[in-house]
Scaffold this motif. Structure first.
Motif, PDB file in Angstrom:
ATOM      1  N   GLU A   2       0.834  -1.205   0.000  1.00 21.39           N
ATOM      2  CA  GLU A   2       0.000   0.000   0.000  1.00 21.39           C
ATOM      3  C   GLU A   2       0.863   1.247   0.000  1.00 21.39           C
ATOM      4  O   GLU A   2       0.558   2.233  -0.679  1.00 21.39           O
ATOM      5  CB  GLU A   2      -0.937   0.004   1.210  1.00 21.39           C
ATOM      6  CG  GLU A   2      -1.925   1.161   1.202  1.00 21.39           C
ATOM      7  CD  GLU A   2      -2.947   1.063   2.320  1.00 21.39           C
ATOM      8  OE1 GLU A   2      -3.575   2.111   2.601  1.00 21.39           O
ATOM      9  OE2 GLU A   2      -3.114  -0.017   2.895  1.00 21.39           O
ATOM     10  N   THR A   3       2.008   1.205   0.739  1.00 18.35           N
ATOM     11  CA  THR A   3       2.912   2.347   0.764  1.00 18.35           C
ATOM     12  C   THR A   3       3.495   2.603  -0.616  1.00 18.35           C
ATOM     13  O   THR A   3       3.548   3.740  -1.088  1.00 18.35           O
ATOM     14  CB  THR A   3       4.039   2.115   1.781  1.00 18.35           C
ATOM     15  OG1 THR A   3       3.467   1.931   3.071  1.00 18.35           O
ATOM     16  CG2 THR A   3       5.009   3.289   1.802  1.00 18.35           C
ATOM     17  N   LEU A   5       2.211   1.776  -3.531  1.00 17.11           N
ATOM     18  CA  LEU A   5       1.163   2.300  -4.406  1.00 17.11           C
ATOM     19  C   LEU A   5       0.908   3.775  -4.134  1.00 17.11           C
ATOM     20  O   LEU A   5       0.720   4.564  -5.063  1.00 17.11           O
ATOM     21  CB  LEU A   5      -0.124   1.501  -4.220  1.00 17.11           C
ATOM     22  CG  LEU A   5      -0.094   0.021  -4.623  1.00 17.11           C
ATOM     23  CD1 LEU A   5      -1.420  -0.644  -4.289  1.00 17.11           C
ATOM     24  CD2 LEU A   5       0.211  -0.145  -6.099  1.00 17.11           C
ATOM     25  N   ALA A   6       0.896   4.144  -2.874  1.00 14.84           N
ATOM     26  CA  ALA A   6       0.647   5.537  -2.513  1.00 14.84           C
ATOM     27  C   ALA A   6       1.751   6.450  -3.024  1.00 14.84           C
ATOM     28  O   ALA A   6       1.503   7.591  -3.421  1.00 14.84           O
ATOM     29  CB  ALA A   6       0.506   5.674  -1.001  1.00 14.84           C
ATOM     30  N   ARG A  12      -5.976   6.477  -7.200  1.00 17.46           N
ATOM     31  CA  ARG A  12      -6.097   5.012  -7.195  1.00 17.46           C
ATOM     32  C   ARG A  12      -7.591   4.666  -7.181  1.00 17.46           C
ATOM     33  O   ARG A  12      -8.268   4.864  -6.179  1.00 17.46           O
ATOM     34  CB  ARG A  12      -5.373   4.414  -5.989  1.00 17.46           C
ATOM     35  CG  ARG A  12      -3.901   4.753  -5.964  1.00 17.46           C
ATOM     36  CD  ARG A  12      -3.138   4.086  -4.835  1.00 17.46           C
ATOM     37  NE  ARG A  12      -3.587   4.486  -3.517  1.00 17.46           N
ATOM     38  CZ  ARG A  12      -3.197   5.598  -2.881  1.00 17.46           C
ATOM     39  NH1 ARG A  12      -2.373   6.444  -3.455  1.00 17.46           N
ATOM     40  NH2 ARG A  12      -3.632   5.874  -1.661  1.00 17.46           N
ATOM     41  N   VAL A  14     -10.665   1.915  -7.772  1.00 17.61           N
ATOM     42  CA  VAL A  14     -10.952   0.482  -7.686  1.00 17.61           C
ATOM     43  C   VAL A  14     -12.339   0.223  -8.244  1.00 17.61           C
ATOM     44  O   VAL A  14     -13.320   0.873  -7.846  1.00 17.61           O
ATOM     45  CB  VAL A  14     -10.854  -0.014  -6.228  1.00 17.61           C
ATOM     46  CG1 VAL A  14     -11.321  -1.463  -6.119  1.00 17.61           C
ATOM     47  CG2 VAL A  14      -9.423   0.124  -5.716  1.00 17.61           C
ATOM     48  N   THR A  58       0.839  -9.270  -4.785  1.00 11.54           N
ATOM     49  CA  THR A  58       1.940  -8.311  -4.754  1.00 11.54           C
ATOM     50  C   THR A  58       2.623  -8.218  -6.104  1.00 11.54           C
ATOM     51  O   THR A  58       2.954  -7.125  -6.589  1.00 11.54           O
ATOM     52  CB  THR A  58       2.964  -8.709  -3.676  1.00 11.54           C
ATOM     53  OG1 THR A  58       2.310  -8.744  -2.403  1.00 11.54           O
ATOM     54  CG2 THR A  58       4.116  -7.724  -3.624  1.00 11.54           C
ATOM     55  N   LEU A  61       0.230  -6.277  -8.582  1.00 10.36           N
ATOM     56  CA  LEU A  61       0.223  -4.841  -8.300  1.00 10.36           C
ATOM     57  C   LEU A  61       1.595  -4.219  -8.545  1.00 10.36           C
ATOM     58  O   LEU A  61       1.691  -3.023  -8.859  1.00 10.36           O
ATOM     59  CB  LEU A  61      -0.209  -4.602  -6.851  1.00 10.36           C
ATOM     60  CG  LEU A  61      -1.674  -4.928  -6.531  1.00 10.36           C
ATOM     61  CD1 LEU A  61      -1.912  -4.866  -5.031  1.00 10.36           C
ATOM     62  CD2 LEU A  61      -2.619  -3.970  -7.248  1.00 10.36           C
ATOM     63  N   GLU A 100      -8.790  -4.933   1.824  1.00  4.14           N
ATOM     64  CA  GLU A 100      -7.490  -4.486   1.322  1.00  4.14           C
ATOM     65  C   GLU A 100      -7.656  -3.546   0.134  1.00  4.14           C
ATOM     66  O   GLU A 100      -7.026  -2.482   0.066  1.00  4.14           O
ATOM     67  CB  GLU A 100      -6.638  -5.683   0.897  1.00  4.14           C
ATOM     68  CG  GLU A 100      -6.079  -6.529   2.023  1.00  4.14           C
ATOM     69  CD  GLU A 100      -5.211  -7.649   1.481  1.00  4.14           C
ATOM     70  OE1 GLU A 100      -4.265  -7.352   0.717  1.00  4.14           O
ATOM     71  OE2 GLU A 100      -5.485  -8.818   1.785  1.00  4.14           O
ATOM     72  N   LEU A 101      -8.489  -3.936  -0.827  1.00  2.76           N
ATOM     73  CA  LEU A 101      -8.707  -3.096  -2.002  1.00  2.76           C
ATOM     74  C   LEU A 101      -9.346  -1.767  -1.618  1.00  2.76           C
ATOM     75  O   LEU A 101      -8.951  -0.710  -2.119  1.00  2.76           O
ATOM     76  CB  LEU A 101      -9.600  -3.825  -3.012  1.00  2.76           C
ATOM     77  CG  LEU A 101      -8.931  -4.772  -3.996  1.00  2.76           C
ATOM     78  CD1 LEU A 101      -9.933  -5.240  -5.034  1.00  2.76           C
ATOM     79  CD2 LEU A 101      -7.734  -4.122  -4.676  1.00  2.76           C
ATOM     80  N   VAL A 104      -6.887   0.688  -0.401  1.00  3.76           N
ATOM     81  CA  VAL A 104      -5.975   1.238  -1.400  1.00  3.76           C
ATOM     82  C   VAL A 104      -6.592   2.436  -2.118  1.00  3.76           C
ATOM     83  O   VAL A 104      -5.892   3.368  -2.522  1.00  3.76           O
ATOM     84  CB  VAL A 104      -5.595   0.131  -2.413  1.00  3.76           C
ATOM     85  CG1 VAL A 104      -4.968   0.719  -3.680  1.00  3.76           C
ATOM     86  CG2 VAL A 104      -4.648  -0.876  -1.765  1.00  3.76           C
ATOM     87  N   THR A 106      -8.331   5.795  -3.469  1.00  3.71           N
ATOM     88  CA  THR A 106      -8.386   7.207  -3.097  1.00  3.71           C
ATOM     89  C   THR A 106      -9.704   7.842  -3.530  1.00  3.71           C
ATOM     90  O   THR A 106      -9.892   9.056  -3.351  1.00  3.71           O
ATOM     91  CB  THR A 106      -7.231   7.992  -3.750  1.00  3.71           C
ATOM     92  OG1 THR A 106      -7.328   7.871  -5.176  1.00  3.71           O
ATOM     93  CG2 THR A 106      -5.885   7.466  -3.279  1.00  3.71           C
TER      94      THR A 106
END
Length: 304
Positions: A2-3, A5-6, A12, A14, A58, A61, A100-101, A104, A106
């Motif tokens: 997640e870090t 991706l950020a 982001r 989904v 992982t 992504l 989890e999704l 992620v 935003t």
């Protein structure tokens, strides 16, 4: 993850749906937006179908597809401030994976749906082509999972929007503008039209390894939508043919249940409306048939 991706992605988004409801078409229109630069296709697919673990998620992504070229790139090479679209099937997610999704994203989660009679017969055609199977496990319709996930959003205050594919077909420009606004992207005209990309490989390498050679080169789940040029009106549907196909597959009772879920979700305040007209489900006459007389089993599918 997640870090990472950020750090790479400012936006982001989904998108989650049952199969064969038009979600890939919605993904395609979002790809047209200047701020959506990368795509991650069903990162939990190899977990569901191949029994793989979190490392496959992982890996997926960590190797997104560049929207403009179709190439896969390392997450470390994604320019900071890029935009990511993650698309996933509702039934492939456990509740923990769904969380989890959601963590992620935003933007409000995007749920895509369509009449479950049509999504069911579309999936039946695909599974017959791939394996000559006459039906599929009801859970893999994605409808029970979708209803649970929307309920989970309500309970936890997770923002979301619902997109009905036939609303999008009825007013592509208006609905696209409403969707873009709902997920906080700047307005951009023309997203509902695009160039064909028939050779594009959407599935991750982890999932591709589970496929036959013929499916890797011509996946029937994405054949039509990748060759399409934009959102199109639905051609006429023979509802008697659709219902006979559902009955022959032994899914008539399940589809009635999914229709109930679908009608509830159409009434959900999170559903995006058609700005110029309210799209309503087909009404049934006294014989139990829909009002309109449709002309045959062929119609334009928007993909899964």
């Amino acid at each position: 993850m997640e870090t990472g991706l950020a750090e790479a992605y400012l936006n982001r988004v989904v998108l989650i749906s049952p199969p064969r409801t038009g979600s890939t078409a919605v993904a395609r229109l979002l790809w047209q937006h200047a701020l959506i630069t990368h795509h991650c296709h069903e990162p939990f697919e190899a977990c569901y179908w191949g029994g793989q673990g979190a490392e496959s998620v992982t890996a997926c992504l960590g190797n997104p597809m560049r929207v403009d070229t179709g190439d896969r790139v390392r997450l470390a090479d994604v320019p900071p401030g890029s935009g990511l679209l993650i698309k996933e099937m509702s039934f492939q997610l456990t509740s923990g994976q769904f969380d989890e999704l959601a963590g992620v994203a935003t933007a409000p989660l995007i749920f895509v749906m369509s009449d479950p009679r049509l999504s069911t017969t579309s999936r039946l055609r695909i599974v017959r082509e791939l394996s000559e199977a006459s039906t599929f496990p009801p859970f893999e319709s994605g409808w029970p999972s979708l209803a649970e996930q929307v309920a989970r959003c309500r309970e936890r205050g997770i923002p979301y929007v619902l997109v009905e594919s036939d609303d999008l077909r009825a007013d592509p420009a208006g609905m696209t503008a409403a969707l873009v606004a709902a997920v906080g992207l700047p307005s951009q005209a023309g997203l509902e039209e695009w160039s064909p990309r028939p050779g594009l490989q959407l599935c991750s390498p982890e999932v591709g390894a589970l496929m036959s050679d013929s499916r890797r080169t011509d996946d029937p789940f994405y054949r039509k939508v990748l060759s399409s040029t934009g959102i199109q009106p639905r051609a006429r549907v023979d509802w008697a043919w659709e219902e006979a196909s559902i009955s022959a597959a032994g899914l008539a009772g399940e589809v009635e249940t999914w229709l109930g879920l679908y009608r509830e979700l159409r009434a959900d305040p999170g559903r995006l409306g058609v700005p110029r007209q309210a799209a309503t489900p087909p009404q049934r006459d006294g014989t139990g048939r829909d009002d309109e007389t449709w002309l045959g089993p062929e119609y334009v599918e928007m993909g899964s």
